[in-house]
Design an enzyme around this catalytic site. Structure first.
Site, PDB file in Angstrom:
ATOM      1  N   GLU A 141     -20.283   1.421 -13.423  1.00 15.54           N
ATOM      2  CA  GLU A 141     -18.961   2.013 -13.222  1.00 15.54           C
ATOM      3  C   GLU A 141     -18.349   2.493 -14.544  1.00 15.54           C
ATOM      4  OE1 GLU A 141     -20.113  -0.851 -12.121  1.00 15.54           O
ATOM      5  OE2 GLU A 141     -19.235  -1.454 -10.218  1.00 15.54           O
ATOM      6  N   LYS A 163     -19.797   3.496 -17.270  1.00 14.76           N
ATOM      7  CA  LYS A 163     -20.462   4.719 -17.725  1.00 14.76           C
ATOM      8  C   LYS A 163     -19.820   5.953 -17.066  1.00 14.76           C
ATOM      9  CE  LYS A 163     -24.773   7.236 -17.086  1.00 14.76           C
ATOM     10  NZ  LYS A 163     -25.200   7.513 -18.461  1.00 14.76           N
ATOM     11  N   LYS A 195     -29.285  -0.182 -34.691  1.00 13.77           N
ATOM     12  CA  LYS A 195     -29.631  -1.248 -33.765  1.00 13.77           C
ATOM     13  C   LYS A 195     -28.980  -2.571 -34.112  1.00 13.77           C
ATOM     14  CE  LYS A 195     -33.897   0.305 -31.927  1.00 13.77           C
ATOM     15  NZ  LYS A 195     -33.724  -0.017 -30.514  1.00 13.77           N
ATOM     16  N   ILE A 254     -44.422  17.965 -30.817  1.00 14.46           N
ATOM     17  CA  ILE A 254     -44.587  16.522 -30.631  1.00 14.46           C
ATOM     18  C   ILE A 254     -44.903  16.179 -29.176  1.00 14.46           C
ATOM     19  CG2 ILE A 254     -43.477  14.277 -31.043  1.00 14.46           C
ATOM     20  CD1 ILE A 254     -44.230  15.912 -33.554  1.00 14.46           C
ATOM     21  N   GLY A 255     -44.767  17.132 -28.295  1.00 12.29           N
ATOM     22  CA  GLY A 255     -45.210  16.854 -26.928  1.00 12.29           C
ATOM     23  C   GLY A 255     -44.325  17.446 -25.851  1.00 12.29           C
ATOM     24  N   HIS A 289     -47.382   9.511 -33.439  1.00  6.05           N
ATOM     25  CA  HIS A 289     -46.078  10.055 -33.782  1.00  6.05           C
ATOM     26  C   HIS A 289     -45.058   8.935 -33.869  1.00  6.05           C
ATOM     27  CE1 HIS A 289     -42.312  12.166 -33.643  1.00  6.05           C
ATOM     28  NE2 HIS A 289     -42.000  11.533 -32.532  1.00  6.05           N
ATOM     29  N   GLU A 313     -40.667  11.724 -38.603  1.00  8.07           N
ATOM     30  CA  GLU A 313     -39.385  12.374 -38.829  1.00  8.07           C
ATOM     31  C   GLU A 313     -39.129  12.431 -40.323  1.00  8.07           C
ATOM     32  OE1 GLU A 313     -35.524  10.631 -37.450  1.00  8.07           O
ATOM     33  OE2 GLU A 313     -35.129  11.390 -39.467  1.00  8.07           O
ATOM     34  N   HIS A 334     -32.592  16.942 -33.206  1.00 13.27           N
ATOM     35  CA  HIS A 334     -31.376  16.312 -32.691  1.00 13.27           C
ATOM     36  C   HIS A 334     -30.172  17.230 -32.811  1.00 13.27           C
ATOM     37  CE1 HIS A 334     -34.106  12.976 -33.601  1.00 13.27           C
ATOM     38  NE2 HIS A 334     -33.631  12.517 -32.460  1.00 13.27           N
TER      39      HIS A 334
HETATM   40  N1  GLN Z   1     -44.267  12.814 -26.971  1.00 10.51           N
HETATM   41  C1  GLN Z   1     -42.905  12.424 -26.838  1.00 10.51           C
HETATM   42  C2  GLN Z   1     -42.041  13.665 -26.699  1.00 10.51           C
HETATM   43  O1  GLN Z   1     -42.320  14.633 -27.281  1.00 10.51           O
HETATM   44  C3  GLN Z   1     -42.425  11.621 -28.016  1.00 10.51           C
HETATM   45  C4  GLN Z   1     -41.030  11.145 -27.842  1.00 10.51           C
HETATM   46  C5  GLN Z   1     -40.564  10.175 -28.902  1.00 10.51           C
HETATM   47  O2  GLN Z   1     -41.162  10.028 -29.931  1.00 10.51           O
HETATM   48  N2  GLN Z   1     -39.459   9.523 -28.684  1.00 10.51           N
HETATM   49  O3  GLN Z   1     -41.033  13.656 -26.018  1.00 10.51           O
HETATM   50 ZN    ZN Z   2     -40.180  11.077 -31.719  1.00 14.04          ZN
END
Ligand code: GLN
Ligand code: ZN
Length: 757
Positions: A17, A19, A116, A434-435, A644, A668, A697
Site C-alpha cells: 500500500e 508503495k 546498502k 551487456i545483454g 559482468h 562499470e 543509468h
Molecule cells: N545481462 C544483464 C542485463 O543486461 C545484466 C544485468 C545486471 O548486471 N544487473 O540486463
Molecule cells: Zn550490470
C-alpha cells in the site's frame, strides 16, 4: 512473564500500500494528507499486529528510509534540498529522490547517495557531513508517532539509529573528521531522549549494528563516550546490535552503562551466553531468537531448550525479540494461497514470526496453549528435514563427485585467447553490450498477458521472437561486433532462471523493501537445485540464426542467484551455491553444444555478498569464485567466457575477480571516470576487460568524444589488445530512442580508436 518486543516492522504494507500511495503522491495524483492518512493507517495496522508484545516499536516506520528520517530528526538535510521556508516533506523527498512533487525536472539533482544497509538488500540515503554541519533537533514527527501509538493503547518503544552508527554511515563531503561531530550530535540525542521521557516513554531502542563489525579503537572509544553521556538521561536505553556476532566487541558492549542490550542470537549464540555472565544484575538481555533475515519457521523446541537456562539465570531480565528488524522479510504468509501446503508449512513471514515469539515466551512460562504450538512446530520442522522435496539424492551424488578438474579450463588464458581470436576474428576494441535491450511497455504487456493466460505460449513465443529479430537487426545496423538476443523474454535476471530450476519457489506477495517505494520479491530456495533442461538455448539459437555475427549467450551466475534469493538455513550458503553452479554449468554446456561460442555469466551481486567482517572475506571469496569457476569452466578453449559486474568498487577484491579467470570481464567504470582501471593496471590484470564507457543509468546520450576520451585513458593503463568497448550495464531500463544514438556513438568511438592504434 518474559518481556517480548520487536525491533522494527515492514512498513510497505502487506499489499504494498505504501508503495502505491507514495508513487501516486510523487506523480501529483494524491495529496500529502492522503499520503499521511495511509501512513498512519499502516502504522496502526502494524501495531495491531504487534499488540501481543510488551512494547511496540515506534519510529521504525518511514515514508522512505529510516536513516533519512534520522537525518531529518537531527535537522541536517542537505542545504541544496531547500530551506525551512519550504514544506518539510518537500525537502525530505528531494533528499531522498532528487525531486519533490511539483519540482521542475531541471532541478533533479538533489538526491543523496544511496547505499546498502550493512549486508542487506535494503538501501539507505547516506547522511552528509561537512566540518561546519550544524544539527538542529526536529523531533515533532517522532513525538507525534509516539503519541499516536500511546493514544491507540500501546506501550511505545521508540527506535533510534545510535549516534555512533549514524556517524559511521555518513559521509564527510570535505574529508573532515566524522567523529569530530560526536559531541554536538550527543547533545541532540540527549535533548531527544529527554523529550521522549517527558512523553512517557520508559525504554528507547538505540541501534548500533556497527558493533558486529571490526571497529578501530577510535570508534570503540566513541561508543564509550556516547553511552556514558546518554545513559545520564532518563529513559532506559536498549542498545541493539544485529546482523552478526559481537566477537571482540563483547567486552566493550558489556562495559557500556546502558539499561539493556539486544543481541542477534541467530549469528551470536555465544555472545548471548557471554553477556548473560557479564552484564550487571540490573541490565536486561534481549535475545534475538527469531531469524529476522529469512523466511523459515523457527525450530521453537530447539529455541526453547536454548532459552530455558537463560530464563532461569536471568529471570525477568531476559527479553525476547526477532534477531533484527523484520523489515527484511515479507509481511504475511497467509496471503500466499498458491504455495504448495507442504512447503508453506515450513515458512514464516513477519506476522508469523511474531506469533512464534509469543508462543516461545508462553512456553517459557509453561502456558498450556504453547505446548500445542510447539508440538505442531516440531512436526513442521521434521517434515522439512525429511522431505523428498528438499533432499534430492542425485544432487548429493553429483556434488560428492565434483573433482578438482571441473574448476579448471583446459588451457591457460594465453592459449585460449589465441584459439578464440582465430575463430572469432574480432577487430581491436571489439564492441558489445551487456545483454538486455529496452524492455518496452509492449514487451511487458505481452508477458503479463501470457502469465494471465490471455496470450498462448505459442503467441508469446512468436511475440518474443519478433522482438529478438528487431533487436538483432538494430545491432547489425549499429555495426556492433558481438551481438546479444536482448533478454526480452526475461522478467528478472534471477527469477527467470529460478522458475526453471528445481528447488525454487515464488511467492505472490513476498515483497521486501529495497529502497523507497522499490520492493523486490526474492525467490525462495527450499531444496536441492538442479538443471531441468535448457533455459536459454532456444532463444540464443534463434537469435544466432538471424545473423552471421557472433552471438553471446546470457546467463546469471550462481553467486548472484544465491545472493538475491532467500536461501536454505539447513546447509551452508556455499553448498547451495555449488548446486546452483552445477545447474548453470549444465546450461553453459548446452549453449556451447548449440553452437553459441561466447557465453556471459553475470555476477552482478558477487561483491555484495562480502561478509561484514573483513576477516571473513577470503572464505567467502574462495567459495564464491569456486562456484563461478565450476559454472563456467567446463567449456572448450575455443568458447569464450565473459562475466559482468555492474559496480566499480572492487579494488580490494581484485585478486578474487582475477581468479574467476573469465576470458573477458565487463565492468562499470564510466561514473568513476575509469579510476578503477588503475587498480587493474597495478594488479596487471591478465585477461580482457570491457570498461563500461557509457553510463546507462542516465538518459543522457554520451558523445563520441567523451567515450574516445575514456577509451584513451583505458589504453594508457592497459594494453589495447585487452580492451573491449561496451556500456556499463544492461539497457533494459532505457528507451530505444536513447539507446540507438548512444550505441551509434559508442561504435564510432571504437572506430576512432582503431584508426589511432
Ligand atoms: N545481462 C544483464 C542485463 O543486461 C545484466 C544485468 C545486471 O548486471 N544487473 O540486463
Ligand atoms: Zn550490470
Amino acid at each position: 512473564m518474559t518481556t517480548i518486543h520487536n525491533l522494527g516492522f515492514p512498513r510497505i504494507g502487506c499489499r504494498r500500500e505504501l508503495k502505491f500511495t507514495l508513487e501516486s503522491y510523487w506523480r501529483g495524483e494524491s495529496s500529502e494528507n492522503e499520503l499521511q492518512a495511509v501512513a498512519s493507517h499502516l502504522r496502526k495496522q502494524n501495531w495491531q499486529q504487534q499488540s501481543k508484545l510488551n512494547f511496540v516499536p515506534v519510529g521504525d516506520f518511514s515514508l522512505y528510509d529510516q536513516v533519512l528520517d534520522m537525518t531529518a530528526i537531527l535537522g541536517h538535510l542537505p542545504a541544496r534540498c531547500g530551506d525551512s521556508s519550504e514544506p518539510a516533506l518537500t525537502r525530505y523527498f528531494r533528499a531522498a529522490r532528487g525531486q519533490a512533487p511539483g519540482d521542475s525536472t531541471s532541478k533533479q539533482n538533489f538526491a543523496g547517495e544511496m547505499t546498502k544497509w550493512f549486508d542487506t538488500n535494503y538501501h539507505y540515503i547516506v547522511p552528509e557531513l561537512t566540518a561546519d554541519t550544524q544539527f538542529a533537533l526536529n523531533p515533532d514527527s517522532l513525538l507525534a508517532q509516539v503519541q499516536e501509538a500511546q493514544a491507540a493503547g500501546y506501550k511505545a518503544k521508540p527506535v533510534l539509529i545510535g549516534p555512533v552508527t549514524y556517524l559511521w554511515l555518513s559521509e564527510t563531503k570535505d574529508d573532515s573528521d566524522k567523529l569530530a561531530h560526536l559531541p554536538a550530535l550527543l547533545a541532540q540525542y540527549q535533548q531527544l531522549l529527554e523529550l521522549l521521557h517527558d512523553a512517557g516513554v520508559s525504554w528507547v531502542q538505540i541501534d548500533e549494528p556497527i558493533l558486529v563489525t571490526e571497529l578501530e579503537p577510535e570508534w570503540q572509544q566513541a561508543l564509550q563516550t556516547a553511552y556514558q553521556t546518554l545513559s545520564k538521561n532518563m529513559p532506559n536505553l536498549l542498545l541493539a546490535t544485529y546482523f552478526g556476532s559481537l566477537k571482540d566487541n563483547c567486552d566493550l558492549v558489556a562495559g557500556l552503562p546502558v539499561a539493556g542490550v539486544h543481541i542477534d542470537a541467530i549469528n551470536g549464540k555465544q555472545d548471548v551466553l557471554t553477556l548473560a555472565e557479564k552484564l550487571s544484575p540490573e541490565q536486561v538481555l534481549s535475545v534475538g531468537i527469531i531469524n529476522g533475515r529469512n523466511i523459515w519457521k523457527t525450530d521453537l523446541n530447539q529455541a526453547l531448550a536454548f532459552l530455558k537456562p537463560l530464563h532461569q539465570q536471568l529471570g525477568a531480565r531476559l527479553w525476547l525479540a526477532p534477531s533484527c528488524s523484520l523489515l527484511h522479510v515479507p509481511v504475511d504468509l497467509s496471503l500466499e494461497t498458491e504455495l504448495p501446503d507442504t512447503i508453506k508449512n515450513w515458512l514464516a513471514f513477519a506476522y508469523q514470526k511474531l506469533d512464534e515469539l509469543t508462543a516461545l515466551a508462553a512456553a517459557l512460562e509453561g502456558e498450556a496453549w504453547a505446548s500445542k504450538v510447539l508440538a505442531q512446530n516440531a512436526l513442521a520442522i521434521a517434515s522439512r528435514q525429511q522431505s523428498e522435496l528438499v533432499n534430492d539424492p542425485d544432487v548429493a551424488k553429483r556434488t560428492a563427485a565434483i573433482s578438482p578438474e571441473l574448476y579448471q579450463r583446459k588451457s591457460e588464458f594465453k592459449q585460449r585467447i589465441a584459439i578464440q581470436q582465430a575463430e572469432l576474428k574480432l577487430p581491436l576494441f571489439p564492441t558489445t553490450t551487456i545483454g538486455s535491450f529496452p524492455q518496452t511497455p509492449d514487451v511487458r504487456q505481452a508477458r503479463r498477458q501470457y502469465k494471465a493466460g490471455e496470450l498462448s505460449a505459442a503467441g508469446y513465443q512468436q511475440r518474443m521472437k519478433l522482438e529478438i529479430a528487431d533487436c538483432i537487426s538494430a545491432q547489425e545496423k549499429l555495426g556492433l561486433d558481438v551481438l546479444v538476443h536482448g533478454e526480452a523474454e526475461r522478467n528478472d535476471m534471477v527469477e527467470y532462471f529460478g522458475e526453471q530450476l528445481s528447488g525454487f519457489l515464488f511467492s505472490k506477495f513476498g515483497w521486501v523493501q529495497s529502497y523507497g517505494s522499490r520492493c523486490v520479491k526474492p525467490p525462495i530456495i527450499y531444496g536441492d537445485v538442479s538443471w531441468q533442461g535448457p533455459m536459454t538455448v532456444a532463444w540464443s539459437q534463434y537469435a544466432a540464426s538471424l545473423t552471421t555475427k557472433p552471438m553471446k549467450g546470457m546467463l546469471t551466475g550462481p553467486v548472484t542467484i544465491l545472493n538475491w534469493s532467500f536461501v536454505r538455513d539447513d546447509q551452508p550458503r556455499s553448498s547451495t551455491c555449488q548446486q546452483i553452479a552445477l545447474a548453470v554449468r549444465d546450461e553453459v554446456l548446452a549453449l556451447e553444444k548449440a553452437g553459441i561460442n561466447i557465453i556471459q555469466i553475470d555476477e552482478a551481486a558477487l561483491r555484495e555478498g562480502l561478509p561484514l567482517r573483513r576477516s571473513e572475506w577470503q572464505t567467502y571469496l574462495d567459495w564464491a569464485v569456486s562456484s563461478f569457476r565450476l559454472s563456467a569452466n567446463g567449456v572448450a578453449d575455443r568458447t569464450q567466457i565473459h562475466t559482468h559486474m555492474c559496480y566499480s568498487d572492487f579494488n580490494e577484491i581484485l585478486e578474487g575477480i582475477a581468479s574467476m579467470d573469465a576470458d573477458v570481464i565487463t565492468i562499470e567504470t564510466s561514473r568513476s571516470d575509469l579510476a578503477l582501471l588503475s587498480a587493474f593496471e597495478r594488479f596487471s590484470y591478465p585477461n580482457q576487460i570491457g570498461p563500461g564507457v557509457y553510463d546507462i543509468h542516465s538518459p543522457n546520450v554520451p558523445s563520441v568524444k567523451q567515450m574516445v576520451n575514456l577509451l584513451e585513458k583505458a589504453s594508457a593503463k592497459l594494453s589495447v589488445e585487452q580492451l573491449w568497448v561496451n556500456p556499463d550495464c544492461g539497457l533494459k531500463t532505457r528507451r530505444w530512442d536513447e539507446v540507438i544514438p548512444a550505441l551509434e556513438n559508442m561504435v564510432e568511438a571504437a572506430n576512432v580508436l582503431r584508426d589511432t592504434y
